[in-house]
Motif scaffolding. Structure first.
Motif, mmCIF file in Angstrom:
data_model
loop_
_atom_site.group_PDB
_atom_site.id
_atom_site.type_symbol
_atom_site.label_atom_id
_atom_site.label_comp_id
_atom_site.label_asym_id
_atom_site.label_seq_id
_atom_site.Cartn_x
_atom_site.Cartn_y
_atom_site.Cartn_z
ATOM 1 N N ASP A 70 0.843 -1.208 0.000
ATOM 2 C CA ASP A 70 0.000 0.000 0.000
ATOM 3 C C ASP A 70 0.871 1.247 0.000
ATOM 4 O O ASP A 70 0.624 2.197 -0.748
ATOM 5 C CB ASP A 70 -0.905 0.037 1.239
ATOM 6 N N PHE A 71 1.882 1.239 0.853
ATOM 7 C CA PHE A 71 2.799 2.371 0.926
ATOM 8 C C PHE A 71 3.482 2.592 -0.419
ATOM 9 O O PHE A 71 3.596 3.731 -0.876
ATOM 10 C CB PHE A 71 3.849 2.134 2.026
ATOM 11 N N SER A 72 3.936 1.523 -1.050
ATOM 12 C CA SER A 72 4.618 1.647 -2.346
ATOM 13 C C SER A 72 3.701 2.258 -3.391
ATOM 14 O O SER A 72 4.117 3.128 -4.156
ATOM 15 C CB SER A 72 5.114 0.272 -2.818
ATOM 16 N N ILE A 73 2.472 1.808 -3.426
ATOM 17 C CA ILE A 73 1.504 2.343 -4.394
ATOM 18 C C ILE A 73 1.277 3.836 -4.148
ATOM 19 O O ILE A 73 1.342 4.650 -5.073
ATOM 20 C CB ILE A 73 0.170 1.556 -4.331
ATOM 21 N N LEU A 74 1.026 4.201 -2.899
ATOM 22 C CA LEU A 74 0.786 5.608 -2.577
ATOM 23 C C LEU A 74 2.005 6.466 -2.899
ATOM 24 O O LEU A 74 1.871 7.570 -3.437
ATOM 25 C CB LEU A 74 0.405 5.761 -1.103
ATOM 26 N N SER A 89 1.692 -0.913 -12.295
ATOM 27 C CA SER A 89 1.908 -2.359 -12.274
ATOM 28 C C SER A 89 3.324 -2.697 -12.708
ATOM 29 O O SER A 89 4.025 -3.488 -12.065
ATOM 30 C CB SER A 89 0.888 -3.039 -13.190
ATOM 31 N N HIS A 90 3.759 -2.087 -13.788
ATOM 32 C CA HIS A 90 5.103 -2.332 -14.316
ATOM 33 C C HIS A 90 6.183 -1.825 -13.357
ATOM 34 O O HIS A 90 7.171 -2.512 -13.086
ATOM 35 C CB HIS A 90 5.263 -1.688 -15.689
ATOM 36 N N ALA A 91 5.992 -0.637 -12.815
ATOM 37 C CA ALA A 91 6.989 -0.027 -11.936
ATOM 38 C C ALA A 91 7.200 -0.828 -10.655
ATOM 39 O O ALA A 91 8.321 -0.929 -10.162
ATOM 40 C CB ALA A 91 6.580 1.405 -11.593
ATOM 41 N N LEU A 92 6.134 -1.398 -10.114
ATOM 42 C CA LEU A 92 6.224 -2.116 -8.844
ATOM 43 C C LEU A 92 6.299 -3.637 -8.993
ATOM 44 O O LEU A 92 6.456 -4.339 -7.993
ATOM 45 C CB LEU A 92 5.039 -1.743 -7.946
ATOM 46 N N GLY A 93 6.156 -4.133 -10.208
ATOM 47 C CA GLY A 93 6.209 -5.579 -10.404
ATOM 48 C C GLY A 93 5.006 -6.295 -9.809
ATOM 49 O O GLY A 93 5.126 -7.405 -9.299
ATOM 50 N N ILE A 94 3.852 -5.667 -9.880
ATOM 51 C CA ILE A 94 2.605 -6.255 -9.368
ATOM 52 C C ILE A 94 1.757 -6.659 -10.560
ATOM 53 O O ILE A 94 1.561 -5.855 -11.478
ATOM 54 C CB ILE A 94 1.823 -5.247 -8.487
ATOM 55 N N ARG A 105 -9.108 -0.819 -2.858
ATOM 56 C CA ARG A 105 -9.068 -0.687 -1.396
ATOM 57 C C ARG A 105 -8.607 0.713 -0.998
ATOM 58 O O ARG A 105 -9.183 1.337 -0.112
ATOM 59 C CB ARG A 105 -8.140 -1.745 -0.809
ATOM 60 N N LEU A 106 -7.561 1.221 -1.655
ATOM 61 C CA LEU A 106 -7.061 2.564 -1.335
ATOM 62 C C LEU A 106 -8.067 3.640 -1.732
ATOM 63 O O LEU A 106 -8.208 4.657 -1.047
ATOM 64 C CB LEU A 106 -5.704 2.798 -2.008
ATOM 65 N N LYS A 137 2.750 11.803 2.745
ATOM 66 C CA LYS A 137 3.886 12.631 3.185
ATOM 67 C C LYS A 137 4.335 12.239 4.586
ATOM 68 O O LYS A 137 5.532 12.103 4.857
ATOM 69 C CB LYS A 137 3.521 14.118 3.130
ATOM 70 N N GLU A 138 3.375 12.049 5.489
ATOM 71 C CA GLU A 138 3.707 11.634 6.856
ATOM 72 C C GLU A 138 4.347 10.248 6.857
ATOM 73 O O GLU A 138 5.362 10.029 7.532
ATOM 74 C CB GLU A 138 2.447 11.610 7.725
ATOM 75 N N ALA A 139 3.765 9.315 6.105
ATOM 76 C CA ALA A 139 4.286 7.946 6.066
ATOM 77 C C ALA A 139 5.690 7.904 5.464
ATOM 78 O O ALA A 139 6.539 7.123 5.919
ATOM 79 C CB ALA A 139 3.332 7.048 5.276
ATOM 80 N N GLU A 140 5.954 8.744 4.477
ATOM 81 C CA GLU A 140 7.300 8.791 3.885
ATOM 82 C C GLU A 140 8.322 9.307 4.901
ATOM 83 O O GLU A 140 9.437 8.793 4.966
ATOM 84 C CB GLU A 140 7.308 9.622 2.601
#
Length: 171
Positions: A70-74, A89-94, A105-106, A137-140
């Motif tokens: 989820d974090f990676s997507i955001l 999808s391509h960038a994250l390999g999902i 979900r997000l 921003k907070e999570a990063e």
């Protein structure tokens, strides 16, 4: 990590006079476990390091209810407003079918929205909502602090070098 050697104190089976094995009640106990071979394997070391970092990450992201994916997507959407699902999808390999549920979900949580893509009328661009921007921003910031803490035993230069080397493997 100290090198250890596996040394059995007794065996679980003994040979009879005819050479066949006979179970005994004796325990197989190990004084020290030898992991020296595993420690020579990149995959083993990468996995152990990843598990240590991910454990801290999961704890740190619990208040945001974010899993690593989820974090990676955001984060990708945050740094690439309007990115399409295909690009994500391509960038994250999902795999695309798996990404659909994650995006839904997000979106249901009010963190992302889908807007028409400006150059491709058939595609939808993914954008963070205002609350999604704040959370990301907070999570990063939290993630940066967690990673610094998790890798405190290596120098910033070693950390950069490790990232560079690992990215060569999956790129």
């Amino acid at each position: 990590m100290p090198k250890t050697r596996m040394t059995p104190k007794s065996t679980a089976a003994e040979l009879t006079l005819d050479g066949s094995e006979e179970d005994s009640a004796k325990d197989l106990s190990i004084d020290r476990v030898d992991t020296s071979y595993l420690q020579t394997l990149l995959g083993y070391n990468a996995r152990r390091a990843a598990l240590a970092i991910i454990e801290k990450f999961i704890e740190g992201m619990a208040s945001y209810d974010l899993r690593p994916v989820d974090f990676s997507i955001l984060s990708v959407i945050h740094h690439n407003p309007g990115v399409t699902s295909r690009q994500l999808s391509h960038a994250l390999g999902i795999q695309p079918p798996n990404l659909v549920g994650l995006i839904n979900r997000l979106q249901q949580r009010g963190l992302i929205s889908r807007l028409p893509h400006p150059h491709d009328g058939r595609a939808m661009g993914l954008h963070l909502t205002p609350s999604g921007k704040v959370m990301t921003k907070e999570a990063e910031k939290v993630t940066i602090a967690l990673e610094k803490k998790s890798t405190a035993q290596i120098t910033p230069a070693e950390r950069s070098q490790l990232i560079r080397i690992l990215s060569k493997i999956y790129s």
